[in-house]
Motif scaffolding. Structure first.
Motif, PDB file in Angstrom:
ATOM      1  N   TYR B  13      54.319  60.953 -30.665  1.00 41.64           N
ATOM      2  CA  TYR B  13      52.879  61.010 -30.863  1.00 41.64           C
ATOM      3  C   TYR B  13      52.270  62.146 -30.045  1.00 41.64           C
ATOM      4  O   TYR B  13      51.437  62.910 -30.522  1.00 41.64           O
ATOM      5  CB  TYR B  13      52.250  59.674 -30.464  1.00 41.64           C
ATOM      6  CG  TYR B  13      50.785  59.582 -30.792  1.00 41.64           C
ATOM      7  CD1 TYR B  13      50.356  59.382 -32.101  1.00 41.64           C
ATOM      8  CD2 TYR B  13      49.826  59.710 -29.788  1.00 41.64           C
ATOM      9  CE1 TYR B  13      49.021  59.312 -32.404  1.00 41.64           C
ATOM     10  CE2 TYR B  13      48.481  59.642 -30.085  1.00 41.64           C
ATOM     11  CZ  TYR B  13      48.078  59.438 -31.395  1.00 41.64           C
ATOM     12  OH  TYR B  13      46.743  59.373 -31.697  1.00 41.64           O
ATOM     13  N   PHE B  14      52.718  62.264 -28.784  1.00 34.87           N
ATOM     14  CA  PHE B  14      52.178  63.306 -27.920  1.00 34.87           C
ATOM     15  C   PHE B  14      52.537  64.689 -28.457  1.00 34.87           C
ATOM     16  O   PHE B  14      51.726  65.615 -28.402  1.00 34.87           O
ATOM     17  CB  PHE B  14      52.708  63.143 -26.492  1.00 34.87           C
ATOM     18  CG  PHE B  14      52.166  64.190 -25.553  1.00 34.87           C
ATOM     19  CD1 PHE B  14      50.920  64.029 -24.971  1.00 34.87           C
ATOM     20  CD2 PHE B  14      52.888  65.341 -25.275  1.00 34.87           C
ATOM     21  CE1 PHE B  14      50.404  64.995 -24.132  1.00 34.87           C
ATOM     22  CE2 PHE B  14      52.383  66.302 -24.439  1.00 34.87           C
ATOM     23  CZ  PHE B  14      51.135  66.134 -23.864  1.00 34.87           C
ATOM     24  N   TYR B  15      53.746  64.823 -28.986  1.00 37.86           N
ATOM     25  CA  TYR B  15      54.180  66.119 -29.517  1.00 37.86           C
ATOM     26  C   TYR B  15      53.236  66.580 -30.627  1.00 37.86           C
ATOM     27  O   TYR B  15      52.792  67.721 -30.675  1.00 37.86           O
ATOM     28  CB  TYR B  15      55.614  66.023 -30.043  1.00 37.86           C
ATOM     29  CG  TYR B  15      56.168  67.356 -30.465  1.00 37.86           C
ATOM     30  CD1 TYR B  15      56.797  68.179 -29.546  1.00 37.86           C
ATOM     31  CD2 TYR B  15      56.044  67.806 -31.775  1.00 37.86           C
ATOM     32  CE1 TYR B  15      57.286  69.406 -29.912  1.00 37.86           C
ATOM     33  CE2 TYR B  15      56.533  69.031 -32.157  1.00 37.86           C
ATOM     34  CZ  TYR B  15      57.150  69.834 -31.218  1.00 37.86           C
ATOM     35  OH  TYR B  15      57.620  71.054 -31.584  1.00 37.86           O
ATOM     36  N   GLN B  16      52.886  65.623 -31.497  1.00 34.57           N
ATOM     37  CA  GLN B  16      52.024  65.925 -32.634  1.00 34.57           C
ATOM     38  C   GLN B  16      50.612  66.250 -32.152  1.00 34.57           C
ATOM     39  O   GLN B  16      50.010  67.254 -32.549  1.00 34.57           O
ATOM     40  CB  GLN B  16      52.007  64.694 -33.536  1.00 34.57           C
ATOM     41  CG  GLN B  16      51.553  64.966 -34.936  1.00 34.57           C
ATOM     42  CD  GLN B  16      51.120  63.667 -35.600  1.00 34.57           C
ATOM     43  OE1 GLN B  16      51.086  62.612 -34.957  1.00 34.57           O
ATOM     44  NE2 GLN B  16      50.794  63.733 -36.861  1.00 34.57           N
ATOM     45  N   LEU B  17      50.094  65.418 -31.221  1.00 36.88           N
ATOM     46  CA  LEU B  17      48.724  65.573 -30.713  1.00 36.88           C
ATOM     47  C   LEU B  17      48.558  66.910 -29.983  1.00 36.88           C
ATOM     48  O   LEU B  17      47.617  67.664 -30.230  1.00 36.88           O
ATOM     49  CB  LEU B  17      48.437  64.407 -29.754  1.00 36.88           C
ATOM     50  CG  LEU B  17      46.988  64.116 -29.423  1.00 36.88           C
ATOM     51  CD1 LEU B  17      46.286  63.605 -30.665  1.00 36.88           C
ATOM     52  CD2 LEU B  17      46.909  63.068 -28.315  1.00 36.88           C
ATOM     53  N   SER B  18      49.516  67.229 -29.106  1.00 39.97           N
ATOM     54  CA  SER B  18      49.392  68.433 -28.286  1.00 39.97           C
ATOM     55  C   SER B  18      49.465  69.687 -29.162  1.00 39.97           C
ATOM     56  O   SER B  18      48.854  70.703 -28.849  1.00 39.97           O
ATOM     57  CB  SER B  18      50.484  68.468 -27.220  1.00 39.97           C
ATOM     58  OG  SER B  18      51.748  68.400 -27.839  1.00 39.97           O
ATOM     59  N   GLY B  19      50.200  69.587 -30.274  1.00 36.44           N
ATOM     60  CA  GLY B  19      50.284  70.726 -31.171  1.00 36.44           C
ATOM     61  C   GLY B  19      48.915  71.118 -31.705  1.00 36.44           C
ATOM     62  O   GLY B  19      48.636  72.297 -31.924  1.00 36.44           O
ATOM     63  N   ARG B  20      48.039  70.116 -31.883  1.00 39.63           N
ATOM     64  CA  ARG B  20      46.694  70.410 -32.379  1.00 39.63           C
ATOM     65  C   ARG B  20      45.795  70.978 -31.282  1.00 39.63           C
ATOM     66  O   ARG B  20      44.848  71.680 -31.562  1.00 39.63           O
ATOM     67  CB  ARG B  20      46.076  69.130 -32.970  1.00 39.63           C
ATOM     68  CG  ARG B  20      46.396  68.979 -34.461  1.00 39.63           C
ATOM     69  CD  ARG B  20      45.735  67.752 -35.014  1.00 39.63           C
ATOM     70  NE  ARG B  20      46.602  66.593 -34.876  1.00 39.63           N
ATOM     71  CZ  ARG B  20      46.154  65.341 -34.692  1.00 39.63           C
ATOM     72  NH1 ARG B  20      44.870  65.106 -34.592  1.00 39.63           N
ATOM     73  NH2 ARG B  20      47.009  64.348 -34.606  1.00 39.63           N
ATOM     74  N   LEU B 222      52.690  73.683 -23.629  1.00 41.77           N
ATOM     75  CA  LEU B 222      53.776  74.437 -24.274  1.00 41.77           C
ATOM     76  C   LEU B 222      55.124  74.044 -23.674  1.00 41.77           C
ATOM     77  O   LEU B 222      56.101  73.812 -24.384  1.00 41.77           O
ATOM     78  CB  LEU B 222      53.543  75.942 -24.108  1.00 41.77           C
ATOM     79  CG  LEU B 222      52.433  76.562 -24.960  1.00 41.77           C
ATOM     80  CD1 LEU B 222      52.226  78.020 -24.580  1.00 41.77           C
ATOM     81  CD2 LEU B 222      52.758  76.450 -26.438  1.00 41.77           C
ATOM     82  N   ARG B 223      55.153  73.970 -22.332  1.00 37.20           N
ATOM     83  CA  ARG B 223      56.404  73.635 -21.653  1.00 37.20           C
ATOM     84  C   ARG B 223      56.825  72.196 -21.912  1.00 37.20           C
ATOM     85  O   ARG B 223      58.001  71.912 -22.154  1.00 37.20           O
ATOM     86  CB  ARG B 223      56.236  73.841 -20.143  1.00 37.20           C
ATOM     87  CG  ARG B 223      56.286  75.280 -19.737  1.00 37.20           C
ATOM     88  CD  ARG B 223      56.250  75.431 -18.236  1.00 37.20           C
ATOM     89  NE  ARG B 223      56.638  76.785 -17.902  1.00 37.20           N
ATOM     90  CZ  ARG B 223      57.890  77.171 -17.789  1.00 37.20           C
ATOM     91  NH1 ARG B 223      58.871  76.323 -17.927  1.00 37.20           N
ATOM     92  NH2 ARG B 223      58.166  78.427 -17.506  1.00 37.20           N
ATOM     93  N   VAL B 224      55.846  71.280 -21.846  1.00 33.66           N
ATOM     94  CA  VAL B 224      56.163  69.863 -22.006  1.00 33.66           C
ATOM     95  C   VAL B 224      56.728  69.604 -23.399  1.00 33.66           C
ATOM     96  O   VAL B 224      57.674  68.829 -23.565  1.00 33.66           O
ATOM     97  CB  VAL B 224      54.911  68.997 -21.741  1.00 33.66           C
ATOM     98  CG1 VAL B 224      55.127  67.570 -22.213  1.00 33.66           C
ATOM     99  CG2 VAL B 224      54.573  68.989 -20.260  1.00 33.66           C
ATOM    100  N   ARG B 225      56.174  70.275 -24.410  1.00 34.96           N
ATOM    101  CA  ARG B 225      56.669  70.081 -25.776  1.00 34.96           C
ATOM    102  C   ARG B 225      58.145  70.460 -25.883  1.00 34.96           C
ATOM    103  O   ARG B 225      58.942  69.735 -26.486  1.00 34.96           O
ATOM    104  CB  ARG B 225      55.833  70.912 -26.756  1.00 34.96           C
ATOM    105  CG  ARG B 225      54.506  70.264 -27.095  1.00 34.96           C
ATOM    106  CD  ARG B 225      53.510  71.264 -27.645  1.00 34.96           C
ATOM    107  NE  ARG B 225      53.938  71.847 -28.916  1.00 34.96           N
ATOM    108  CZ  ARG B 225      53.729  71.287 -30.093  1.00 34.96           C
ATOM    109  NH1 ARG B 225      53.120  70.130 -30.168  1.00 34.96           N
ATOM    110  NH2 ARG B 225      54.130  71.871 -31.190  1.00 34.96           N
ATOM    111  N   VAL B 226      58.505  71.595 -25.294  1.00 30.97           N
ATOM    112  CA  VAL B 226      59.906  72.016 -25.328  1.00 30.97           C
ATOM    113  C   VAL B 226      60.782  71.033 -24.555  1.00 30.97           C
ATOM    114  O   VAL B 226      61.863  70.636 -25.013  1.00 30.97           O
ATOM    115  CB  VAL B 226      60.053  73.448 -24.751  1.00 30.97           C
ATOM    116  CG1 VAL B 226      61.517  73.844 -24.680  1.00 30.97           C
ATOM    117  CG2 VAL B 226      59.266  74.436 -25.589  1.00 30.97           C
TER     118      VAL B 226
END
Lengths: 141, 247
Positions: B13-20, B222-226
């Motif tokens: 969920y966080f991955y999707q949210l942070s992308g926006r 950016l870092r957290v997503r990776v």
């Protein structure tokens, strides 16, 4: 909250508190060594080392700067508004060096009480304002 | 409330949210940086004492503030990870370290460039400079410790402990100029008195500080997503995501 989490919070708080207290004591013990410079009063009272190099900080007394015509040598007086020490320095002064400016000099006390510096650093204060404002503040004084 | 936290902190969920969020964060950062630099380098008046050289504060001071702010954020995220074992908090703590190290390095380098013309020395071992250098080494320590342990969940716990021990350095840095005689100036803004800086200088400084905050969140996401993708590489949602990307 589960007991395991409560225990972890307790341990973390305990650890941070412990480290803080230990650091507090260590800093208190080394307080003198952490001072970057000695004040003029400390030096006059004999708290500064007599035989070793140390740093002396203070304000350049207005009208006390005397430059040698043929060399870089300069002598001036430093004060902390309580005591005064004469300083002799032969070298390049930083741009901010002026009368009334706070400076830090590194060197040795000579037997006659004159501080012979081999390095002079200028300390700028925490006030930032345009020259017009500084001028108008001087007039008010 | 707890339900909301659990949902937001779940990696997919966080991955999707942070992308926006990322394009917005990037845009705001760039706009604030441009406004702050214009205000600081062009609009702000010269200083009565330091002339034009003082303008390095618009980089130096926000970078130094951020070096402390990011450390506190890292330690808090680390503590949350330790106590609640939330994967997202662990990743936030670990990913903050290189950004914080960057801010610390920037503060040290700009300070050195400022010290030479103003003080007459690139570097002195006074309490402020020394404690800030120690902060840089703490960040490096966190980064190396994390890299040295293969199991990333174990590594996160070790790193969080190190970060929490290092927290003691933060008040030391902040109060160093008041507790001891230093060559570094005393506080201009962070004191009980009214800030001793002209308003036309203060406003761009605060804009720059806000810009740096937004940059931190941007770089952090950016870092957290990776980091999340790497940690969760064997889970269903990452495999699904990869499949979607391949089309």
């Amino acid at each position: 909250m589960t007991p395991a989490r409560k225990k972890r919070i307790f341990l973390i708080v305990l650890m941070v508190a412990g480290v803080s207290i230990a650091t507090g004591f260590a800093l208190k013990a080394f307080n003198e060594n952490l001072m970057f410079f000695f004040s003029v009063t400390d030096t006059v009272k004999g708290k500064a080392p007599a035989t070793k190099d140390f740093r002396l900080g203070g304000m350049v007394v207005n009208g006390s700067v005397k430059r040698d015509a043929g060399s870089l040598a300069v002598s001036f007086q430093l004060t902390d508004n309580a005591e005064v020490i004469s300083v002799y320095y032969d070298g390049i002064l930083p741009d901010l060096f002026r009368e009334g400016q706070g400076i830090i000099s590194k060197g040795k006390l000579r037997s006659d009480g004159v501080f012979v510096a081999d390095e002079v650093l200028a300390k700028h204060d925490e006030n930032y304002m345009p020259p017009e404002v500084a001028d108008s503040m001087k007039v008010k004084k | 409330m707890m339900k909301f936290i659990h949902k937001t902190a779940s990696p997919p969920y966080f991955y999707q949210l942070s992308g926006r969020w990322i394009p917005w964060l990037a845009g705001i950062t760039v706009l604030l940086l441009l406004a702050g630099l214009y205000g600081g380098l062009i609009v702000a008046p010269t200083d009565y004492q330091q002339g034009e050289s003082y303008r390095i504060i618009f980089i130096h001071v926000p970078a130094a503030w951020m070096s402390l702010f990011v450390y506190i954020a890292m330690a808090v995220a680390g503590a949350i990870g330790l106590i609640w074992r939330i994967k997202l908090a662990e990743s936030v703590a670990v990913c903050s370290a290189p950004i914080g190290a960057g801010f610390t390095l920037l503060a040290l380098i700009t300070g050195s460039m400022w010290g030479k013309p103003m003080w007459g020395a690139w570097w002195v071992w006074d309490a402020r400079l020394t404690s800030e250098l120690l902060l840089l080494f703490l960040y490096f320590g966190v980064m190396s410790l994390y890299a040295a342990i293969a199991d990333k969940r174990v590594a996160s716990r070790a790193v969080a402990l190190l970060a929490l021990v290092g927290v003691v350095n933060i008040p030391v840095i902040h109060y160093s100029v008041e507790w001891w005689n230093t060559l570094h100036q005393g506080p201009t803004i962070a004191k009980f008195d009214k800030p001793s800086i002209d308003l036309r200088m203060l406003i761009p400084l605060l804009i720059m500080a806000t810009a740096f905050k937004f940059y931190y969140v941007w770089a952090l996401l950016l870092r957290v997503r990776v980091e999340l993708l790497e940690r969760e590489r064997n889970t269903q949602w990452v495999k699904l995501l990869l499949k979607q990307l391949k089309g």
